[in-house]
Design a protein around this motif. Structure first.
Motif, PDB file in Angstrom:
ATOM      1  N   ASP A 702       0.773  -1.309   0.037  1.00  0.00           N
ATOM      2  CA  ASP A 702      -0.242   0.114   0.149  1.00  0.00           C
ATOM      3  C   ASP A 702       0.962   1.123  -0.128  1.00  0.00           C
ATOM      4  OD1 ASP A 702      -2.025  -1.668  -0.001  1.00  0.00           O
ATOM      5  OD2 ASP A 702      -2.884  -1.050   2.056  1.00  0.00           O
ATOM      6  N   SER A 705       1.656   1.664  -3.739  1.00  0.00           N
ATOM      7  CA  SER A 705       0.683   1.972  -4.703  1.00  0.00           C
ATOM      8  C   SER A 705       0.114   3.254  -4.268  1.00  0.00           C
ATOM      9  CB  SER A 705      -0.349   0.812  -4.740  1.00  0.00           C
ATOM     10  OG  SER A 705      -0.874   0.328  -3.452  1.00  0.00           O
ATOM     11  N   CYS A 706      -0.568   3.412  -3.220  1.00  0.00           N
ATOM     12  CA  CYS A 706      -1.474   4.591  -2.652  1.00  0.00           C
ATOM     13  C   CYS A 706      -0.938   5.206  -1.506  1.00  0.00           C
ATOM     14  CB  CYS A 706      -2.814   4.028  -2.366  1.00  0.00           C
ATOM     15  SG  CYS A 706      -3.238   2.573  -1.509  1.00  0.00           S
ATOM     16  N   LYS A 709       2.147  10.968  -1.740  1.00  0.00           N
ATOM     17  CA  LYS A 709       2.730  11.674  -2.971  1.00  0.00           C
ATOM     18  C   LYS A 709       3.566  12.735  -2.662  1.00  0.00           C
ATOM     19  CE  LYS A 709      -0.033   8.739  -4.855  1.00  0.00           C
ATOM     20  NZ  LYS A 709       0.255   7.664  -5.376  1.00  0.00           N
ATOM     21  N   LYS A 745      -7.307   7.226   5.523  1.00  0.00           N
ATOM     22  CA  LYS A 745      -6.766   8.614   4.931  1.00  0.00           C
ATOM     23  C   LYS A 745      -7.292   9.702   5.329  1.00  0.00           C
ATOM     24  CE  LYS A 745      -4.136   7.117   0.950  1.00  0.00           C
ATOM     25  NZ  LYS A 745      -3.990   7.527  -0.687  1.00  0.00           N
TER      26      LYS A 745
END
Length: 1056
Positions: A702, A705-706, A709, A745
């Motif tokens: 994870d 991938s996500c 950023k 999140k």
């Protein structure tokens, strides 16, 4: 890990582990039985009958003493004994006797082997045997814990040695760092006029330099090496060889300059105009070295050493009258002259000449503090001699002199100069023998020290009263030493060799602190004269050019200003295991402080090379320190001695580490770090891993991938499984550490008052779990706190449908919150901002169910620092608050805001004695900072800002007075009206309106390189100015008729 007591035999040798006492005794009994069985021998048919007395050798057959000696043999020693024992199957009386002697030999060899063997492991009980060297058992336990940083319950002997060696090595480095003293390089170089070399440099009371050249040129120089005046004092003869000077000195009390010449003369010149005054001629030898000393108000002493190894002393009384008498004598070569034979006839002159050295005198000086003359030469047996001036009274010598005077008629009028100079009595002088003689020396009465240097390139340190051997020898020069000086105020020695190498030495440690070669200093040519100027703390060197080397001194500390580090402090943490405070700075320096007193205990530098240390944490045991730096590395330390145990980093390019933490999941321990690489780096912590460099574990799926950023700025852990990270773009991710999956999140929202503002900083640099709430996974109460934009503090509920349950702004000026801490019971929150303020709010019953619209209950606030507070930590056991800032300070406060002290201050405190705290005083820089003034209610928004300006005056008297003095010129100035909302919006934009960069860290640490200042910009200074009115190009004359007279008209009439 709890330590278990271990049985310790008489020797600490061997493998002593922390087992119960009975287990070791059982092993020893078994080993003894094996040893006893190994010596039994079987019967054979060979040989004669065996005697009963000569039974097989066993431990039972030995005396009680031997039995006691062998009973406490450790296991390793028994094994060594068994290895060296060879079985024998012969029988007989002789063999039995030899066997017994052999076994005794083995016992003796076992003793020597036991004494010579290095201990392999040391336990806590073994260290407790060293009680005589320590004050208490607690110190023994602390020492054991410091060495046993892995918390295994035992330490290896090499670990003990390594710890002690590194601790003292770091202490030496710290001590040397404090004693650092250097010259500013390159030196100040000044070209001098071509001519003969400079023989002597002297300094006056105002630090003016007097230089004398060999051809007789005398010049005065300012302390900045600016030429004031110069003159040639020797007249150029027509048919004779020109004179040359040998040495000079300053007769300060009479404003005279004494000059020695190669014609066996001592000449005196006026200091003011360089005019010749008088001279003493006809000396017995050439005066090579001169010195002067004032002994009484009208008495002085002129000394010189000659080329025959003699020390000559002229004792003068009624000096002023004597010099005026000599000035009236007939001139010889345009100079009033008196011969030495006629001079000694005066009752005011006493001439003494001692034969001291076997070679010419290289240097001499009279020290009034010890009432003795120190002279040197290149003659080894008399290299340095300390002697009196007059000598002790000898009756026989005095009677002989009286008889000689009676025979000589000339002697009846005055003193006789002996043709053969006498030697001092043995008790009147101290002789130092030095290999290859002494070329230069220096003496310091304060330190009771003499240093000598010469052709053998060794600087020797002597006690003036012990001539047998030097107290120290300084070896580093590669050429003969030609100049020495002692700076008593700094306890330093300055030395220069003939290859123009300059060194600074410490007199206490006898170590070289600084070295500058000719290429570095810029001094070229043959060195001829040197002089240290204490007034300006500079060294003047004369070679082909003149050079001035200034000591690079540390700036004196500002009054009342106390700092913990020289560089900005970036992180700080309390260690409850040792009751230490560890702080790290921008300069990659780690300092250890005593929590209870504030004293500095230990430090080590260059922890991450030249990179700053951005974060730190401790392992579960509290014995190891983990630091992260801008070099992208994590390092594990035994911080008690500065030993780097492991280095953790990625294989590829390492980005800056912003935060780190130590976690324990399912009995596995990890070090987790985050930073500019936007990944969660997990390093497995295992005592079995012997590699110094370690790589991170594979990334979570994870996370790749996500995950984040943007750069990850903060990390926080909540046992047993939760982990939270925050990034530069305002995103918070809650992780499940067991599975590595994202739990939730969270995104930071813009405050309503930030609408329409460009470049608002949304980064989150602080995350704190409320652990008492986080353990209830289904609870709707807020269990996570973070900072937010525009100085806000956000309360998050990761387990409810509405994540953001509350948000408020602690700072009254909406300054960015830079650090957050909560108490152990999650009752109070301590929030610190960029302006150095600490705000306290009660959150015990805050954000438990429904979203909150009001801020929590305000408790207190105070200003702890004058700049960004990088960390705050609540020490619940002692009910104090630890804070650090980039203003280079680490401070301790009570939870109520009482100032305890600053780490590094001269006066220690007692944490349990409030009377020893600094309270009610506050730090000096905070007191002097303008931002520390109380905020006016108008700036808080309680009343319109311009209400006093725009309100119409209600006083009738004021209206009447204004009506009498109405202005008659045009145009009229329009009334200025600025809405309150515009000013409020402009104040809100002041924090990050200019922040266009990508990294919040860069914006924060822009202030780091700024010099410390006691003040800062206020809100008023940050408001943009605007043009109010355009002034008319031509101003009309004001109408002064309302005043009843015209001052301009009356003034013009007065001028007519």
């Amino acid at each position: 890990m709890a330590l278990r007591k271990a049985a310790r035999p008489r020797s600490a040798s061997g493998k002593l582990e922390t087992f119960p006492r009975g287990s070791i005794l059982n092993e020893l009994r078994e080993s003894m039985a094996e040893t006893e069985a190994s010596f039994r021998r079987a019967r054979t048919s060979l040989g004669g009958p065996r005697l009963q007395a000569a039974s097989p050798v066993s431990l039972r057959n030995f005396s009680e003493e031997a039995r006691e000696e062998s009973s406490w043999l450790p296991e390793w020693l028994v094994k060594e004994l068994l290895k060296g024992q060879q079985r024998s199957h012969s029988i007989g009386l002789l063999e039995n006797i030899l066997e017994r002697e052999s076994f005794r030999h083995h016992i003796d060899s076992a003793k020597s082997l036991r004494k010579g063997k290095i201990e392999q492991q040391v336990t806590l009980e073994q260290l407790q045997k060293l009680n005589t060297a320590f004050q208490s058992d607690e110190q023994i336990e602390k020492l054991f814990m410091k060495i046993d940083c892995a918390a295994t319950g035992r330490i290896q002997w090499d670990e003990f040695c390594t710890y002690m060696q590194l601790e003292y090595a770091e202490q030496d480095v710290s001590s040397a760092r404090l004693k650092e003293l250097t010259f500013s390089l390159p030196a100040v170089i000044v070209e001098r006029s071509p001519g003969e070399p400079v023989l002597r440099i002297c300094s006056l009371f105002d630090n003016t330099l007097v230089m004398i050249q060999e051809d007789g040129v005398i010049s005065f120089w300012s302390p900045q090496l600016k030429l004031k005046r110069s003159k040639m004092v020797f007249e150029k003869p027509v048919n004779k060889k020109s004179k040359w000077a040998t040495d000079s000195t300053v007769m300060t009390h009479y404003n005279k300059l004494i000059l020695g010449t190669g014609d066996r003369e001592i000449q005196l010149y006026e200091m003011s105009n360089f005019e010749p005054y008088c001279q003493i001629s006809g000396l017995e030898a050439i005066p090579l070295k001169l010195d002067y000393c004032c002994t009484d108000p009208d008495e002085c002493m002129i000394l010189y050493g000659d080329d025959q190894g003699c020390v000559n002393i002229l004792l003068l009384s009624s000096v002023g009258e004597l010099l005026r008498t000599w000035k009236k004598l007939p001139k010889a070569e345009n100079l009033p002259s008196v011969s030495i034979e006629n001079a000694v006839l005066s009752p005011n002159v006493t001439y003494i000449r001692w034969k001291v050295h076997g070679d010419w005198v290289t240097q001499l000086h009279y020290y009034d503090s010890i009432k003795a003359v120190i002279s040197t030469s290149n003659h080894e047996p008399t290299a340095l001699v300390i002697g009196c001036t007059v000598g002790a009274t000898n009756v026989e010598q005095q009677m002989k002199k009286i008889k000689d005077r009676g025979k000589d008629s000339k002697a009846r009028k005055g003193q006789v100069i002996p043709r053969i100079p006498p030697k001092r009595a043995e008790g009147d002088q101290t002789v130092f023998q030095v290999y290859k003689g002494v070329k230069t020396f220096a003496f310091c009465k304060k330190n009771n020290l003499i240093v000598t240097g010469g052709m053998d390139r060794i600087i020797r340190m002597w006690n003036p009263y012990m001539s047998g051997r030097p107290t120290g020898m300084l070896r580093s020069h590669t050429a003969p030493v030609c100049y020495l000086s002692i700076a008593a105020e700094d306890a330093k020695i300055f030395s220069i060799s003939t290859d123009n190498t300059i060194k600074i030495w410490d007199t206490v440690d006898q170590t070289c602190l600084f070295t500058a070669c000719s290429k570095t200093s810029g001094i070229k040519g043959e060195l001829t004269a040197c002089h240290y100027i204490p007034g300006i703390r500079s060294l003047c060197v004369a070679a082909d050019t003149l050079a001035l080397l200034h000591l690079r001194l540390r700036p004196p500390p500002e009054p009342h200003l106390i700092v913990s580090h020289k560089e900005p402090v970036l992180c700080c943490k309390y260690n409850k295991e040792f009751r230490h405070v560890v702080s790290c700075s921008e300069g990659s320096v780690v300092k250890v402080w005593d929590f209870e007193t504030g004293k500095h205990l230990f430090e080590f530098s260059a922890a991450h090379g030249g990179a700053a240390i951005t974060c730190l944490t401790f392992d579960v045991s509290g014995r190891r320190l983990i630091t992260g730096g801008r070099d992208g590395c994590l390092k594990i330390w035994n911080y008690n001695n500065g030993h780097c145990l492991n280095t953790l980093k990625r294989e590829d390019k390492c980005a800056e580490v912003c935060d780190c933490t130590y976690v324990e999941v399912n009995r596995s321990r990890y070090i987790i770090a985050v930073g500019w690489d936007r990944r969660i780096n997990m390093y497995f912590d295992s005592a079995d891993d012997l590699h110094h460099f370690q790589k991170p574990q594979p990334y979570w799926h994870d996370d790749i991938s996500c995950g984040h950023k943007e750069d990850i700025l903060c990390i926080s852990q909540c046992p047993p499984t939760l982990l939270a990270t925050s990034s530069y773009d305002g995103e918070i991710i809650v992780w499940n550490m067991i599975s590595g999956h994202i739990y939730r999140k969270l995104h930071t929202s813009f405050p309503t008052h930030c609408a329409g503002i460009e470049a608002v900083d949304t980064s989150i640099t602080q995350l704190v779990f409320l652990r008492t709430r986080a353990v209830k996974f289904e609870s709707a109460a807020a269990s996570l706190i973070s900072n937010g934009p525009q100085g806000s503090v956000n309360f998050w509920s990761p387990f409810s449908g509405i994540p953001l349950t509350a948000s408020f702004i602690p700072s009254r000026v909406k300054s960015h919150i830079s650090s957050i801490a909560v108490t152990a019971d999650d009752s109070f929150i301590y929030a610190a901002d960029d302006d150095g303020y600490v705000y306290v709010y009660s959150i015990k019953d805050y954000a438990l169910q429904d979203p909150e619209r009001e801020p929590p209950k305000y408790v207190n606030h105070w200003r702890a620092h004058v700049n960004i507070v990088v960390s705050v930590e609540v020490v619940d056991e002692e009910k104090v608050l630890l804070s650090s800032s980039i203003d280079c300070t680490v401070r301790l406060w009570s939870l109520g805001g009482e100032y305890i002290g600053t780490f590094g201050q001269a006066e220690p405190w007692e944490i349990f004695t409030p009377a020893s705290w600094k309270h009610p005083r506050v730090p000096y820089e905070i007191l002097m900072n303008p931002q520390s003034m109380p905020i006016h209610p108008m700036l808080e928004g309680e009343s319109p800002v311009l209400q006093p300006i725009n309100t119409e005056p209600s006083n009738v008297t004021l209206e009447n007075s204004l009506s009498k003095h109405e202005m008659s010129f045009n145009p009229k100035l329009p009334q200025v009206t600025i809405p309150d909302l515009d000013i409020k919006e402009e104040i809100n934009q002041r924090s990050y309106a200019q922040a266009l960069g990508k990294r919040l860290k860069q914006e924060h640490y822009k202030k780091i390189n700024r010099p410390l200042a006691s003040g800062g910009q206020s809100t008023y200074h940050l408001i943009n100015s605007c043009e109010v009115v355009i002034a008319p190009p031509i101003c009309k004359k004001p109408d002064l008729s309302v005043l009843g007279t015209d001052y301009f008209y009356e003034e013009s009439l007065g001028e007519e």
